[in-house]
Design a protein around this motif. Structure first.
Motif, PDB file in Angstrom:
ATOM      1  N   LEU A 160       0.673  -1.112  -0.252  1.00 38.31           N
ATOM      2  CA  LEU A 160       0.156   0.436  -0.256  1.00 38.31           C
ATOM      3  C   LEU A 160       0.803   0.950  -0.326  1.00 38.31           C
ATOM      4  O   LEU A 160       0.664   2.549  -0.726  1.00 38.31           O
ATOM      5  N   PHE A 161       1.830   1.538   0.815  1.00 37.93           N
ATOM      6  CA  PHE A 161       2.971   2.411   0.750  1.00 37.93           C
ATOM      7  C   PHE A 161       3.612   1.645  -0.021  1.00 37.93           C
ATOM      8  O   PHE A 161       4.588   0.577   0.315  1.00 37.93           O
ATOM      9  N   ALA A 171       0.814   3.913  11.143  1.00 35.24           N
ATOM     10  CA  ALA A 171      -0.046   3.889  10.871  1.00 35.24           C
ATOM     11  C   ALA A 171      -2.109   3.247  10.427  1.00 35.24           C
ATOM     12  O   ALA A 171      -2.383   2.963  11.440  1.00 35.24           O
ATOM     13  N   PHE A 172      -1.298   3.018   9.842  1.00 35.14           N
ATOM     14  CA  PHE A 172      -2.508   2.211   8.876  1.00 35.14           C
ATOM     15  C   PHE A 172      -2.619   1.335   9.264  1.00 35.14           C
ATOM     16  O   PHE A 172      -3.912   1.103   9.862  1.00 35.14           O
ATOM     17  N   ARG A 175      -4.876   0.949  12.706  1.00 37.23           N
ATOM     18  CA  ARG A 175      -6.000   1.928  12.785  1.00 37.23           C
ATOM     19  C   ARG A 175      -6.737   0.561  11.823  1.00 37.23           C
ATOM     20  O   ARG A 175      -8.189  -0.162  12.043  1.00 37.23           O
ATOM     21  N   PHE A 176      -6.261  -0.514  10.539  1.00 37.41           N
ATOM     22  CA  PHE A 176      -7.051  -0.969  10.474  1.00 37.41           C
ATOM     23  C   PHE A 176      -5.834  -2.342   9.931  1.00 37.41           C
ATOM     24  O   PHE A 176      -5.462  -2.686   9.075  1.00 37.41           O
ATOM     25  N   ASP A 177      -6.054  -2.973  10.774  1.00 37.95           N
ATOM     26  CA  ASP A 177      -5.209  -4.185  10.952  1.00 37.95           C
ATOM     27  C   ASP A 177      -5.459  -6.109  10.700  1.00 37.95           C
ATOM     28  O   ASP A 177      -5.475  -6.615  11.090  1.00 37.95           O
ATOM     29  N   CYS A 178      -7.232  -5.932   9.754  1.00 39.04           N
ATOM     30  CA  CYS A 178      -7.410  -6.693   9.252  1.00 39.04           C
ATOM     31  C   CYS A 178      -8.641  -6.726   7.749  1.00 39.04           C
ATOM     32  O   CYS A 178      -8.199  -4.741   7.598  1.00 39.04           O
ATOM     33  N   GLN A 179      -8.874  -6.980   7.373  1.00 32.38           N
ATOM     34  CA  GLN A 179      -9.568  -7.140   5.854  1.00 32.38           C
ATOM     35  C   GLN A 179     -10.858  -6.473   6.305  1.00 32.38           C
ATOM     36  O   GLN A 179     -11.066  -6.055   6.029  1.00 32.38           O
TER      37      GLN A 179
END
Length: 402
Positions: A160-161, A171-172, A175-179
């Motif tokens: 993604l990055f 940081a991502f 906050r969003f640690d799973c699908q």
């Protein structure tokens, strides 16, 4: 009288011999404060003023130097080969190794150089720089583990990055640690989150969302929730490592600024702060340790090892070196060619002769060490205007353009 000490983690075997090689004293000292004091007292009592040992740092060496004894370092590889002087069995024994060290110092003291310690500022800087390097290695290992884990449970987060261990990527994932949590995102929601996280990249939210959607689906439901615990555990370790590395970098910057030789190494092209600190810490500030540039180049492992017997002559890679110093010098040399035309030409010429990148980097590092040694010995900063080889190259380029 000469003494030899076979170093160990719990106790140290010591042997003292006279000028004829006769054993005068043998004893064992515990690796404690009282044990080290007793060791130096007994050496002083038998008038042993010179001590041979296999390593040049640690509390034992500090105790010997504090007692006014001359310390000579004989590497373990040398001791291994020296055992054959006294027998062909080649057995490893602490008491015997202590004797080998003491007798070698007696017979070869003219060829051995006493240990001259660096200043406390240099020792502290070296320890801090090495600690940071160890933490960076740990960070790389944990990042690789996290990448392998995400490839299975959340592939969309991997590419993604730009960097998986960057601040925005961590940081991502926090906050969003799973699908399941990533499925909640829309272009508008992702744009709002990026703005709140202070994202400064050039990739648009639409492009980032497309990367997420185009990637293979990760684990969802109860399995995804269970795997998210592993993700958060690795993130915690990675975040803590990043924070500690920043803390050490701040200490390195402060220690380097207060060092007397800082201007010598910070003036080198693309040396920066950490790279300059590594060079200073590994080279040290004891000028007598390297009487000429060749001695420094050999210890750094950038000078080849030449072997000759009769008509046969071979040039090989040098293995018995200070690996920390070699890594620091080669790291600097590899990047210096991007800012220094002289360095770029030396590297390009080596590549043109058929050398691979590591070999060409060592050739360039050896040339740089001759420059660094002169600046270091004189205590002056590197000045491109006084670098004759660089100025000659620049004049040739100017004439060619004209």
């Amino acid at each position: 009288m000469t003494a030899g000490i076979d170093w160990a983690s719990t106790d140290h075997a010591c042997c003292v011999v006279d000028t004829n090689g006769k054993v005068i004293s043998r004893f064992t000292a515990d690796h404690t404060g009282a044990g080290l004091k007793d060791l130096t007292r007994r050496l002083t009592k038998v008038q042993a003023t010179q001590v041979a040992i296999e390593r040049g740092d640690g509390p034992l060496v500090e105790a010997l130097l504090s007692a006014g004894l001359t310390v000579v370092v004989i590497s373990p590889n040398q001791v291994k080969h020296l055992r054959s002087r006294y027998g062909s069995a080649g057995n490893k024994d602490d008491r015997f190794d202590a004797f080998v060290l003491a007798d070698t110092l007696r017979t070869d003291r003219a060829r051995l150089r006493p240990l001259t310690p660096d200043s406390p500022a240099t020792v502290t800087l070296r320890s801090t720089v090495r600690a940071r390097r160890d933490l960076v290695a740990h960070r790389v290992a944990v990042c690789n583990q996290l990448r392998a884990h995400l490839q299975t449970v959340f592939p969309g987060a991997v590419g993604l990055f730009a960097d998986l261990d960057s601040a925005i990527s961590l940081a991502f994932l926090t906050r969003f640690d799973c699908q399941d949590r990533a499925d909640w995102l829309s272009e508008r929601r992702l744009a709002a989150w990026l703005a709140g996280a202070g994202y400064s990249g050039r990739t648009t939210p639409a492009a980032l969302l497309a990367r997420l959607n185009n990637a293979p689906r990760g684990a969802t439901g109860p399995e995804g929730t269970a795997r998210a615990h592993i993700t958060r555990a690795m993130l915690a370790v990675l975040t803590n490592l990043a924070e500690q590395i920043k803390t050490l970098e701040a200490q390195i910057s402060e220690q380097l600024a207060l060092h007397a030789d800082a201007q010598v190494f910070t003036s080198l092209p693309r040396s920066g702060t950490v790279r300059a600190a590594r060079l200073l810490g590994e080279i040290g500030d004891c000028r007598a340790r390297f009487p000429d540039p060749a001695a420094l180049a050999c210890l750094a492992g950038v000078a080849p090892s030449t072997r000759q017997s009769g008509k046969h002559k071979s040039v090989a890679f040098r293995w018995a070196v200070n690996k920390q110093l070699r890594d620091a010098v080669c790291d600097f040399a590899a990047d210096s060619r991007r800012a220094n035309p002289w360095a770029a030409k030396l590297y390009a010429d080596a590549i043109a002769r058929g050398k691979d990148h590591p070999h060409a980097t060592r050739i360039l590092a050896r040339a740089w060490l001759y420059v660094i040694w002169h600046c270091w010995q004189d205590g002056v900063a590197y000045d491109p205007a006084k670098h004759k080889a660089l100025q000659t190259l620049l004049k040739q380029d100017q004439q060619a353009v004209a």
